[in-house]
Design an enzyme around this catalytic site. Structure first.
Site, mmCIF file in Angstrom:
data_model
loop_
_atom_site.group_PDB
_atom_site.id
_atom_site.type_symbol
_atom_site.label_atom_id
_atom_site.label_comp_id
_atom_site.label_asym_id
_atom_site.label_seq_id
_atom_site.Cartn_x
_atom_site.Cartn_y
_atom_site.Cartn_z
ATOM 1 C CG LEU A 135 -5.592 6.833 9.648
ATOM 2 C CD1 LEU A 135 -5.452 7.460 8.263
ATOM 3 C CD2 LEU A 135 -4.284 6.118 10.018
ATOM 4 C CB THR A 136 -9.491 5.062 13.029
ATOM 5 O OG1 THR A 136 -8.132 4.706 13.302
ATOM 6 C CG2 THR A 136 -10.370 3.841 13.139
ATOM 7 C CD GLU A 137 -12.805 7.269 6.865
ATOM 8 O OE1 GLU A 137 -13.501 6.508 6.135
ATOM 9 O OE2 GLU A 137 -12.305 8.330 6.464
ATOM 10 C CB SER A 142 -6.283 -3.404 10.651
ATOM 11 O OG SER A 142 -6.356 -3.676 12.029
ATOM 12 C CB ILE A 167 -10.982 10.467 16.601
ATOM 13 C CG1 ILE A 167 -11.329 9.947 15.209
ATOM 14 C CG2 ILE A 167 -9.803 11.448 16.567
ATOM 15 C CD1 ILE A 167 -10.233 9.125 14.549
ATOM 16 C CD GLU A 376 -0.600 5.465 18.443
ATOM 17 O OE1 GLU A 376 0.342 5.292 17.647
ATOM 18 O OE2 GLU A 376 -0.870 6.560 18.931
#
Lengths: 395, 325, 261
Positions: A135-137, A142, A167, A376
């Site tokens: 998900l995170t980039e 956040s 990731i 998370e």
């Protein structure tokens, strides 16, 4: 007569069942005998310990969060957390193996079709295959709605361009569940993305960097680049535009796993500090006789125990379908992460100078603990969730 | 009913075991205290020699010839003879804490329903019956127990008393086994001696034990050497056995043998509770270990902090020197 | 093959907290219970035998009513079902009663082999297997270091450990075998086994189910503990450090003093 208004379906004392106790104890024994001796080396080498992954696979540990029809053990969230806790007590990296596998699988479990589940879940349950959650980039941490990776429809494929950062395990995984924009025109940002399972051996998928981290050093944290990466439409999980909702649903069930990791790290540090306090002698006595040490240890124990019980209750609430599951997950992770940081820091303090050197495990535990306040969902995000739940419907 | 105490002797390699002689002495002194009598029983394919030895400790011995015991399990035949003796008035039966003795005790209890007081380290006569002292719970407590009825079975550990020759040899009544065993026969097809076969651990006066610090099967050469020089026997801890360095028959501890030698010498033994339970009643305990914090230091009379591979050979040399080369 | 394994919950020796109660009987509440060590070796042997020959393993336990907690581990290792004999009248049962009750319960089962640990860490009499064999009229093969059944011939061979090695003994099946550590380390219950154990049955029997006259009618056991004391403390020992030759001399002096050489 006034009653206590609560939405909680459970709100009773948590009692572990016989098999939860047996499972927990079996994993504890396994972790003590086979994982603890490896923990320091895993941290020093900073490399993925595939031997430990194989060990967990051999002992059916990966099977825990999967349904029996997929070759899993069909255990509930509390049981999963019991196991992550015991593994993390010996080695945070090892606990994370199970936590990340569970995290990456949840989108498939909650949004995948039966056919998709049958295709991918059994390999994950056996531990033969690994999955990561993408998900995170770089510019979307956040704030996941700031995501920029795009998946454009071309016939019966998606073409994915963009990248991901931070990731966990993507460099060793067989699959990454990638969140990408499929509906850029949708009015609400939260309806723009989809979840798409990407097999990591597809052309156009690249690991461009591995981070050098403060802690959980055996867990590879990858930066990914997608360059015209083509993936069949059948790999999309759930409807187009449902990606954000799937991610949020995922966190409800994955955050307790991180809380469990944090509780485990805290307990491991507490164990080490307490053992040291009875052995180390200064001024003619074990330092455990000194009130300042006792006070620290007592506060460490209280913090760990409180975090643990909150976590167990949260697990039962979430499994029981509590409407405020998100609040439970957030509050458990918030308390546990802060407890782990506090307990490990105090553990180093108990050890004094020895706590600062790698001959003893507590400096590693302190470095490991920090991530539980960051990933998370940062502690700040968790606080927003808790506050929102608290204030909703009060105005 | 006057107390009539039956001692079931055991034969090893054609001779009476030291434990049997001790039980004989014990039974005679109890019989005296009780105003009763003691009888010895030897059941064997060729009981004469062992019976004669037993008669050196007891006034009255039965030598029962049971030829089948050379090729079948002994305990059922011994049971048949014990039953006969009980019919003739025996009130208490004494068997040794050995594999055979415990089996026999179990058979007797199964057959007669008598109570069993096991692992006696000392027995006295208290008023109406025997009072048995035994260590329980891995060494946590010593209990004194009695039978609530008029009869019972007692299994006796090595070293409860010092065997004492009787003033004059007792009488021996020789006969053939009359009882038929009450169980289907178990045939002995073969007796296999394993490397390092030697006298029983429980009977040994000195025991030299190799622990984890021995490092491998070759290290037991040093243990054997010292055992030889001390007139003792080689023992092992569970760690050495589990590592495959030596046979399980040598293991001393909770899941192995319990021994009470005059001398216990431990080399590279840490002294885990498991092991301590098996040797902590030794008269003299000497241990050599590199680790000054080894738990065995807590019970050792003499604890040497050092490398067993240096201290051991030095001790061997010292012992040889004192023995006059 | 059908194999019945006698398993007994005992106070965990590793916990070190066993103690006697005020009546000098073992206080079974004082420590967590685990399956008796030697019984685990027996169970492991049984599981390996059915893996090789087919069949099932059942466990038989005589214990207080909370025994299922401990029995679950045996089921998780792979035993198919359990039989628990529990009755308030059996609290503190003596050895003859234990033998009668276990034999009565075992007598209701069909089996080729009945395995039992050589002895228990709490009772340590080592007599139960033999007594049960007697009452069932079955051959006893004791102190097993290896077990080789021959189902076609309905016989079984056992390596019976001796002081000098072992005897190879053989008897007809069904047979009773007492088991030693030499059979091989018990497996950890696999997590799959633990979950599978949930659906495995433990049948519960009381004395009334087994028949009359197994326990003394007047509740008086055949033996009684009159007194219990902690063992006498050992005198503190001496610590020797320094060069090996000096240490060797000190040891030899000590042995000479004690007339051990």
């Amino acid at each position: 007569m006034a009653t206590v208004a609560t939405q909680s379906p459970v709100h009773g004392a948590v009692r572990l069942t016989e098999d939860q106790i047996l499972l927990r104890d079996a994993v504890r024994e396994l972790a003590l005998e086979q994982v603890s001796p490896r923990a320091a080396d895993i941290d020093r080498a900073g490399e993925w310990p595939d031997d430990v992954r194989q060990l967990l696979a051999r002992h059916d540990v990966f099977a825990i969060p999967f349904a029996e029809r997929h070759g899993g053990l069909g255990a509930d969230l509390l049981t999963l957390c019991l196991v992550i806790e015991q593994l993390s007590r010996s080695c945070a990296t090892t606990g994370l193996m199970l936590a990340v596998q569970s995290l990456g699988a949840i989108p498939i479990q909650v949004a995948g079709s039966p056919e998709q589940q049958d295709r991918w879940l059994p390999g994950l349950a056996s531990g033969e295959q690994l999955v990561a959650f993408g998900l995170t980039e770089a510019d979307a941490g956040s704030d996941p709605s700031a995501l920029r990776t795009r998946a454009e429809r071309d016939g019966d494929e998606y073409v994915i361009n963009g990248g991901k950062r931070f990731i966990s395990h993507a460099s060793v995984a067989d699959y990454v569940v990638v969140f990408a924009i499929t509906n850029p025109e949708a009015e609400r940002p939260s309806h723009r993305m989809s979840a798409i399972l990407v097999e990591t051996d597809r052309p156009g998928f690249a690991v461009t960097r591995l981070e050098h981290k403060m802690g959980i050093r055996g867990s590879p944290t990858a930066e990914l680049a997608f360059d015209n990466l083509r993936v069949p439409v059948e790999n999309r999980l759930g409807e187009e535009g449902r990606g954000f909702a799937i991610a949020m649903q995922t966190f409800e069930r994955s955050r307790p796993g991180i809380a469990a990791q944090a509780v485990g790290i805290a307990q491991g540090a507490l164990d080490a500090a307490a053992a040291y306090a009875v052995e180390r002698r200064q001024f003619g006595h074990p330092i455990g006789d000194l009130q300042m040490i006792q006070a620290m240890l007592a506060d460490m124990d209280a913090a760990t125990e409180a975090a643990r019980h909150l976590l167990y209750t949260a697990c039962q609430e979430i499994d029981a379908g509590a409407p405020d599951a998100a609040r439970w997950a957030a509050i458990a992770k918030l308390v546990a992460g802060d407890a782990a940081m506090r307990v490990t820091t105090d553990a180093v303090q108990v050890f004094g100078g020895y706590g600062y050197v790698d001959e003893y495990p507590v400096e590693r535990m302190m470095r490991d603990a920090k991530i539980t306040q960051l990933y998370e969902g940062t502690q700040q995000i968790q606080r927003l969730i808790v506050a929102r739940a608290l204030l909703a419907g009060r105005s | 009913m006057p107390a009539t105490l039956l001692v079931v002797g055991e034969v090893a390699d054609g001779t009476l075991t030291r434990l049997s002689a001790e039980m004989a002495t014990l039974a005679e002194s109890l019989a005296e205290a009780a105003g009763g009598r003691a009888i010895g029983l030897v059941v064997d394919a060729e009981p004469a020699a062992a019976a004669t030895e037993l008669a050196g400790f007891m006034a009255s011995v039965e030598a029962v010839t049971a030829p089948q015991t050379s090729g079948e399990s002994w305990a059922p035949y011994a049971l048949a003879e014990v039953e006969r003796a009980v019919d003739a008035g025996v009130t208490h039966v004494f068997a040794g804490v050995t594999a055979e003795g415990r089996d026999l005790a179990g058979l007797i209890v199964g057959r007669l329903g008598w109570g069993l007081l096991a692992n006696a380290e000392a027995v006295t006569w208290s008023g109406t019956g025997p009072m048995v002292e035994a260590t329980v719970l891995g060494g946590k407590a010593i209990t004194r127990s009695v039978f609530t009825g008029e009869s019972g079975v007692i299994t006796v550990r090595t070293g409860s008393v010092e065997a004492e020759a009787a003033a004059s040899p007792g009488t021996i009544e020789a006969r053939d086994a009359v009882g038929t065993p009450s169980l289907p026969a178990v045939r002995v097809l073969e007796r296999v001696a394993e490397a390092g076969a030697e006298a029983s651990l429980e009977d040994a006066r000195s025991v030299v034990v190799g622990g984890r610090g021995i490092g491998g099967p070759e290290g037991f050469g040093l243990v054997e050497e010292l055992a030889g020089l001390l007139g003792g026997v080689v023992g092992a801890t569970r760690a050495s056995v589990d590592a495959g360095w030596i046979a399980y028959a040598r293991q001393i501890g909770q899941t192995g043998k319990i021994v009470k030698p005059a001398l216990y010498l431990g080399l590279g033994v840490s002294g885990a509770m498991q092991h301590r339970v098996g040797m902590q009643a030794a008269d003299a305990i000497v241990a050599v270990n590199k680790d000054p914090d080894a738990p065995i230091a807590e019970i050792a009379d003499l604890f040497v902090v050092g490398d067993l591979f240096e201290v051991g050979p030095a001790l061997a040399a010292e012992l040889r020197a004192r023995h006059g080369g | 093959m059908q194999i019945l394994v006698l398993t007994k919950p005992v106070p965990d020796p590793a916990a070190g907290s066993e103690r006697l109660g005020p009546d000098f009987r073992l206080d079974r509440g004082a420590s967590p219970a685990v399956v008796n060590g030697n019984d685990e070796y027996a169970l492991e042997a049984a599981l390996q035998l059915v893996e090789a020959h087919g069949g099932e393993v059942a466990i038989l336990t005589m214990a207080p009513a909370n025994a299922p907690e401990t029995m679950r581990k045996a089921l998780a290792m792979g035993a198919q079902r359990g039989i628990l004999v529990t009755d308030p009248a059996l609290a503190g049962a003596d050895i003859p009663t234990t033998i009668r009750v276990l034999a009565a319960a075992a007598g209701r089962e069909t089996f080729d082999l009945l395995l039992a640990g050589l002895d228990t860490s709490d009772g340590t009499s080592g007599a139960v297997a033999a007594g049960v064999a007697l009452r069932l009229g079955l051959p006893l093969l004791s102190s097993a270091g290896a077990i080789e059944p021959n189902p076609d011939a309905a016989t079984v061979r056992v390596h019976r450990l001796s002081a000098t090695g072992y005897d190879v003994v053989e008897g007809p099946m069904p047979a009773v075998i007492s088991c030693t550590q030499a059979l091989g380390a018990p497996r950890y219950p696999s997590l799959k086994g633990i979950m599978a154990a949930r659906s495995r049955e433990i049948a519960t029997l009381g004395l009334a189910d087994l028949g009359a006259d197994l326990a003394p009618g007047d509740g008086v056991w055949s033996t009684r503990v009159e007194a219990a004391e902690p063992p006498p403390a050992r005198a503190a020992g001496r610590v020797v450090t320094g060069p090996a030759t000096d240490a060797a001399r000190e040891i030899a002096d000590f042995l000479a003093d004690r007339r051990l050489i």
